[in-house]
Design a protein around this motif. Sequence first.
Motif, mmCIF file in Angstrom:
data_model
loop_
_atom_site.group_PDB
_atom_site.id
_atom_site.type_symbol
_atom_site.label_atom_id
_atom_site.label_comp_id
_atom_site.label_asym_id
_atom_site.label_seq_id
_atom_site.Cartn_x
_atom_site.Cartn_y
_atom_site.Cartn_z
ATOM 1 N N SER A 106 0.970 -1.247 0.093
ATOM 2 C CA SER A 106 -0.136 0.027 0.059
ATOM 3 C C SER A 106 0.940 1.307 -0.086
ATOM 4 C CB SER A 106 -0.946 0.110 1.325
ATOM 5 O OG SER A 106 -0.136 0.016 2.463
ATOM 6 N N GLU A 107 2.109 1.165 0.757
ATOM 7 C CA GLU A 107 3.009 2.440 0.623
ATOM 8 C C GLU A 107 3.426 2.971 -0.960
ATOM 9 O OE1 GLU A 107 3.754 -0.676 1.933
ATOM 10 O OE2 GLU A 107 5.406 -1.215 0.491
ATOM 11 N N ALA A 108 3.256 2.044 -1.839
ATOM 12 C CA ALA A 108 3.454 2.244 -3.154
ATOM 13 C C ALA A 108 2.228 2.739 -3.893
ATOM 14 C CB ALA A 108 4.067 1.223 -3.908
ATOM 15 N N VAL A 109 1.191 2.735 -3.151
ATOM 16 C CA VAL A 109 -0.173 3.173 -4.000
ATOM 17 C C VAL A 109 -0.881 4.435 -3.807
ATOM 18 C CG1 VAL A 109 -2.565 2.532 -4.426
ATOM 19 C CG2 VAL A 109 -0.502 0.728 -4.625
ATOM 20 N N VAL A 110 -0.860 5.210 -4.490
ATOM 21 C CA VAL A 110 -1.720 6.802 -4.200
ATOM 22 C C VAL A 110 -3.253 6.450 -4.377
ATOM 23 C CG1 VAL A 110 -1.706 9.115 -4.301
ATOM 24 C CG2 VAL A 110 0.463 8.026 -4.434
ATOM 25 N N ARG A 111 -4.220 6.505 -3.411
ATOM 26 C CA ARG A 111 -5.603 6.273 -3.714
ATOM 27 C C ARG A 111 -6.361 7.533 -3.420
ATOM 28 N NH1 ARG A 111 -7.327 0.864 -1.540
ATOM 29 N NH2 ARG A 111 -9.101 1.165 -2.340
ATOM 30 N N ASP A 112 -5.901 8.332 -2.512
ATOM 31 C CA ASP A 112 -6.383 9.559 -1.919
ATOM 32 C C ASP A 112 -6.601 10.713 -3.170
ATOM 33 O OD1 ASP A 112 -6.826 11.471 0.388
ATOM 34 O OD2 ASP A 112 -5.758 12.586 -0.873
ATOM 35 N N GLN A 113 -7.990 10.906 -3.155
ATOM 36 C CA GLN A 113 -8.317 11.885 -4.273
ATOM 37 C C GLN A 113 -7.620 13.261 -4.234
ATOM 38 O OE1 GLN A 113 -10.611 11.130 -7.046
ATOM 39 N NE2 GLN A 113 -10.081 9.174 -6.031
ATOM 40 N N GLY A 114 -7.453 13.729 -3.225
ATOM 41 C CA GLY A 114 -6.639 15.131 -2.939
ATOM 42 C C GLY A 114 -5.026 14.889 -3.648
ATOM 43 N N GLU A 115 -4.605 13.671 -3.104
ATOM 44 C CA GLU A 115 -3.190 13.692 -3.400
ATOM 45 C C GLU A 115 -3.030 13.345 -5.139
ATOM 46 O OE1 GLU A 115 -0.474 10.930 -1.359
ATOM 47 O OE2 GLU A 115 -1.962 11.152 0.133
ATOM 48 N N LEU A 116 -4.086 12.574 -5.471
ATOM 49 C CA LEU A 116 -3.971 12.376 -6.876
ATOM 50 C C LEU A 116 -3.920 13.868 -7.581
ATOM 51 C CD1 LEU A 116 -6.461 9.288 -7.133
ATOM 52 C CD2 LEU A 116 -3.873 9.289 -7.579
ATOM 53 N N LEU A 117 -4.338 14.822 -7.302
ATOM 54 C CA LEU A 117 -4.622 15.940 -7.803
ATOM 55 C C LEU A 117 -3.048 16.497 -8.463
ATOM 56 C CD1 LEU A 117 -7.215 18.402 -6.376
ATOM 57 C CD2 LEU A 117 -7.260 17.335 -8.625
ATOM 58 N N THR A 118 -2.227 15.865 -7.677
ATOM 59 C CA THR A 118 -0.948 16.362 -7.822
ATOM 60 C C THR A 118 -0.206 15.920 -9.395
ATOM 61 O OG1 THR A 118 -0.355 15.673 -5.668
ATOM 62 C CG2 THR A 118 1.483 16.134 -7.063
ATOM 63 N N TYR A 119 -1.141 14.762 -9.869
ATOM 64 C CA TYR A 119 -0.470 14.380 -10.960
ATOM 65 C C TYR A 119 -1.795 14.362 -12.444
ATOM 66 C CZ TYR A 119 2.150 11.525 -7.734
ATOM 67 O OH TYR A 119 2.901 11.043 -6.886
ATOM 68 N N ALA B 49 2.492 5.720 -18.031
ATOM 69 C CA ALA B 49 3.637 6.165 -17.244
ATOM 70 C C ALA B 49 3.845 7.486 -17.359
ATOM 71 C CB ALA B 49 4.811 5.530 -18.088
ATOM 72 N N ARG B 50 4.522 7.917 -16.223
ATOM 73 C CA ARG B 50 4.906 9.265 -15.987
ATOM 74 C C ARG B 50 6.415 9.506 -15.475
ATOM 75 N NH1 ARG B 50 2.258 14.523 -13.998
ATOM 76 N NH2 ARG B 50 3.763 15.327 -12.593
ATOM 77 N N GLY B 51 6.977 10.393 -15.850
ATOM 78 C CA GLY B 51 8.500 10.434 -15.669
ATOM 79 C C GLY B 51 8.204 11.948 -14.758
ATOM 80 N N GLN B 52 8.884 12.764 -14.852
ATOM 81 C CA GLN B 52 8.907 14.142 -14.085
ATOM 82 C C GLN B 52 7.468 14.820 -14.452
ATOM 83 O OE1 GLN B 52 10.491 15.101 -11.309
ATOM 84 N NE2 GLN B 52 11.663 13.062 -11.305
ATOM 85 N N GLY B 53 7.070 14.469 -15.487
ATOM 86 C CA GLY B 53 5.856 15.407 -15.821
ATOM 87 C C GLY B 53 6.108 16.947 -16.481
ATOM 88 N N THR B 54 7.229 16.928 -16.970
ATOM 89 C CA THR B 54 7.683 18.120 -17.632
ATOM 90 C C THR B 54 7.142 18.240 -19.154
ATOM 91 O OG1 THR B 54 9.672 17.524 -18.291
ATOM 92 C CG2 THR B 54 9.522 18.386 -16.076
ATOM 93 N N GLY B 55 6.516 17.078 -19.574
ATOM 94 C CA GLY B 55 6.420 16.958 -21.117
ATOM 95 C C GLY B 55 5.265 18.320 -21.564
ATOM 96 N N LEU B 56 5.503 18.721 -22.730
ATOM 97 C CA LEU B 56 4.713 19.966 -23.159
ATOM 98 C C LEU B 56 3.521 19.332 -24.163
ATOM 99 C CD1 LEU B 56 7.498 22.362 -23.364
ATOM 100 C CD2 LEU B 56 5.763 22.534 -21.793
ATOM 101 N N SER B 57 3.384 18.062 -24.412
ATOM 102 C CA SER B 57 2.399 17.954 -25.252
ATOM 103 C C SER B 57 1.124 17.009 -24.780
ATOM 104 C CB SER B 57 2.701 17.033 -26.333
ATOM 105 O OG SER B 57 3.463 16.123 -26.026
ATOM 106 N N GLY B 58 1.152 16.782 -23.377
ATOM 107 C CA GLY B 58 0.128 16.087 -22.582
ATOM 108 C C GLY B 58 0.363 14.629 -22.885
ATOM 109 N N GLY B 59 1.804 14.088 -22.847
ATOM 110 C CA GLY B 59 1.982 12.760 -22.966
ATOM 111 C C GLY B 59 1.671 11.977 -21.696
ATOM 112 N N ALA B 60 1.916 12.669 -20.632
ATOM 113 C CA ALA B 60 1.694 11.774 -19.410
ATOM 114 C C ALA B 60 0.289 12.182 -18.625
ATOM 115 C CB ALA B 60 2.934 12.234 -18.255
ATOM 116 N N LEU B 61 -0.441 12.982 -19.607
ATOM 117 C CA LEU B 61 -1.875 12.935 -19.042
ATOM 118 C C LEU B 61 -2.692 11.751 -18.679
ATOM 119 C CD1 LEU B 61 -4.027 15.275 -19.125
ATOM 120 C CD2 LEU B 61 -4.830 14.392 -21.230
ATOM 121 N N PRO B 62 -2.993 11.723 -17.447
ATOM 122 C CA PRO B 62 -3.396 10.390 -16.882
ATOM 123 C C PRO B 62 -4.922 10.076 -17.504
ATOM 124 C CG PRO B 62 -3.191 11.978 -15.021
ATOM 125 C CD PRO B 62 -2.835 12.790 -16.296
ATOM 126 N N HIS B 63 -5.126 8.731 -17.391
ATOM 127 C CA HIS B 63 -6.372 8.355 -17.961
ATOM 128 C C HIS B 63 -7.244 8.368 -16.580
ATOM 129 C CE1 HIS B 63 -9.591 5.785 -19.604
ATOM 130 N NE2 HIS B 63 -9.008 5.757 -20.742
#
Lengths: 410, 482
Positions: free
Chosen positions: B15-28, B68-82
């Motif tokens: 569970s320490e490797a899983v983020v399910r909290d809706q607030g925390e998920l906003l980071t991504y 997959a997401r790296g540092q989230g600096t991409g400028l074309s929305g490649g790491a936009l979550p589903h």
Amino acid sequence: MHDAEGRRAGGAADAVDGVVPRWVAEPASQEGVARTLTQAAADGHSVLVQGGGTKLGWGPRLETIDVLLRTGRLNEVVAHRHGDLTATMQAGTTLAATNERLGQYRQWLALDPPDSTRATVGGILATNDAGPRRHRHGAPRDLIIGMTLVRADGVTAQSGGIVVKNVAGYDVARLLTGSFGSLGVIVDATFKLAPLADASRTVVVELSDAPLVAAYATDLLSRGSTPAAIELATDPLRVILKFESLESVTAGQAEEAMALATSHGGVGQLLDADAQDQFWTGHERRVFAEEGTLLKAVVMPADLASSLSWLDEAAASRGLSYVLTGQAALSVLHLRLMGPAEQQAALVSAWRERLTLGRGSVVVRRASAELKALTDVWGPLGDTFEVMREVKRRFDPRATLNPGRGPGGL
Amino acid sequence: MTSEFIDELERRIGSEAVVRDQGELLTYESDGLVSHRSRPGVAVLPQTVEQVQAVVRACHEADVPFVARGQGTGLSGGALPHPEGVLIVMTRMNRVVEIDIPNERVTVEPGVMNLEVTRQVAPHGYYYAPDPSSQVICSIGGNLAENSGGAHCLKYGFTVHHVLGAEAVLPDGTLVHVGGAAVDTPGLDLLGVLVGSEGTLAVVTKVTLRLLRRPESVRTLLAAFDSTDDAGNAVSDVISAGIIPAAIEMMDRTTIRAAEAAVQPGFPDAEAVLIVELDGHQAEVAAQFEQIEAISAKNQGWGVQVARDDAQRGRIWMGRKAAFAAMGRVSPSYYVQDGVIPRSRLPEVLRRIRKLEQDSGLTIGNVFHAGDGNLHPLVCYDDAVDGQAELAEQVASEILSYCLDVGGSLTGEHGIGADKACHMPKMFTDDDLATMQRVRVAFDPKGLCNPDKLFPTPRLCGEVPGPYRAHPAEAAGLAERV
Ligand SMILES: Cc1cc2nc3c(=O)[nH]c(=O)nc-3n(C[C@H](O)[C@H](O)[C@H](O)COP(=O)(O)OP(=O)(O)OC[C@H]3O[C@@H](n4cnc5c(N)ncnc54)[C@H](O)[C@@H]3O)c2cc1C
């Protein structure tokens, strides 16, 4: 009888590896290639693609050939955008014809694989074949920026474009490069070019053993020397350097290389303009223009010296002889091997056993039928082979295009 | 996303490797293209390749998409979550696995930052060549996925020329080794197509890179011009003279002024400046430098500054790299584009952009990789003014069409992602795209790996692309944008 695609019944003169094709097609246009492949697909025919025919002896032995598709009539430099340092060539254009044309603006397609008067752009791409100056300029896969291809089902597609920087879409052009014609027929290709240098100098350095060769090459490069090629050759063992730049620069770098040779206990020789052209032709022919098995081996640069020493011993103990050239810093080796086939097969497997997957490989490029029967020409392709097989299946589900000639027999 | 599926992930990787909290998920919820937002169903932060495999296998079994997401600096929305999928955040896989100086190689996990590679090998006299301006904050995994470039790629090539091998988890969870550490590995060039595939073919878990020796000599020159035509012609003349500098960058008046206001690099107040850098063998650099000076003079270049030392060189590059972020002072919002044109067509395309600026009334700044024709026009607008955002969007697409008109490309380094997928049919035919799809299905028959990116889909193409806003790291002053 010729039809619009230049398709006719094959004759004895068309034989490949002793096999006479049922049909020979020599389309003169992209549409003609597409029609040839559409027709072949409808007939359930397999298609063997031939450029200059310099490498048809590579790959497996053929049983039958339904359609031999020759690219020889697709032989135009379609565009030379000299202000952009790019050009588009049809696949059947020879490298020599390409570079003669590009030379008018003092530019070239910076590839120097063997047999440039016969090797075509399509064939060089299909085999990702390169020569000494790969050291500076890279392999075909590094220079290609766009491609038009026709799939086995006759559908034409493009990848990339005409600009030197472009990340739009998958790089299908790179995927076809080195695919040995197994995924599609290359109709034309666009490359970034290089300027022709003002001057060139060649330095030949003879050294007494393999560790010295490796040490000399490393030492030279660590001193800021920037040769266009840094070749190896046996016998005698030597390093050959080609400097290409402005006159004053090549003269200075050649002198530095000569001086360094002396300090490594070697003997350096500086070749003048005429002598060097002749020298390089001879260098190429020693491996590629003579009879014998052709191997391409790649090792890790730090293992170059030990690989050369091992090879010497391994060949001698099996009663084999060989001639070797190759790119020292990249550690890409080309061997022409002679001697009994079963001993050659034994050497190939012994060499492969020394190598870790991904850190070296030995591929049999050209061999007698006897040797092909005794050895796996490709060697292990690792855990991505399933994906390669899947890519082949998606591009050519009925496996009619260059059957068996793709990597791993795809 | 069902909570049962999330429970299952927790069972498999802890569970320490899983983020399910809706607030925390906003980071991504977005990458560097912050106008596109979508909260992931769940996020995971694996530390091992086994964990990545476990997650991907679970997705494969349950038909759940993953990104997959790296540092989230991409400028074309490649790491936009589903919104119904798993976001696999690779930042904890950030170990340097092996530094192999004798072979001039380094192997890293994908979460390692670009600049960190050079930091690690610099003491040995080596560096990693591709240098995106975001190199302090972007990951090698993201670089591989986007085939990232940088100012110095003109001479040394892009990411694809420097990656030799990758370990990757296929969309069914199988671990494979693509390429290797040797310069060639026999087989189809799967690596050539994996690089630049924008995370749509596999999740990369390890990367082997080629290192270069530091060049013996580096020289940097800045020259001013009274028109972008003159500057553009100077670029063409350099290429035609058979010189391949390490970098040729151009800025126009708008971006020069913005950079001056922000970091005072001491640039002349001109219509355009060029920054040209040469590197390599001392004698060659010296001789070519003279040629560059002559070409600049022939094209009415003036105010020439030649960097005397590293400090002055650093100041010139600081001005160049600050330009992008500095535009924030000129305008509250702007679109950034990444179109490419044949480099000989610079003067005419820049003139068309200038005309578009006058006709639309919107300021357009230009700061870009002139040597390889990779434009970065910044279309400025104000959200508060009614209709300006829409106008800016039209202007931005118009510029892309100028690029395509002259045979160029939609993107030189930022990727297609979610942002430009709908533009793909302007550059490629249905047959071209269907051929690319054959590669896609060979790797990912279920279409679960970063879906809705790169290829145009109806779901995606109904949406309107949004404005550029500063990436959080950029706003915090961590990076400038090129
Ligand atoms: C200020 C600024 C300046 C920039 N300057 C440049 C520049 O000069 N040149 C340039 O090319 N780009 C530039 N960029 C864009 C961006 O930094 C690059 O695209 C970078 O490579 C993205 O890396 P990342 O780690 O942030 O990846 P992310 O944004 O997290 O992801 C990018 C893509 O990579 C995929 N991905 C990430 N990790 C993996 C993995 N392990 N396996 C499979 N797929 C993965 C994602 O799915 C996504 O599609 C800039 C961005 C900013 C914000």
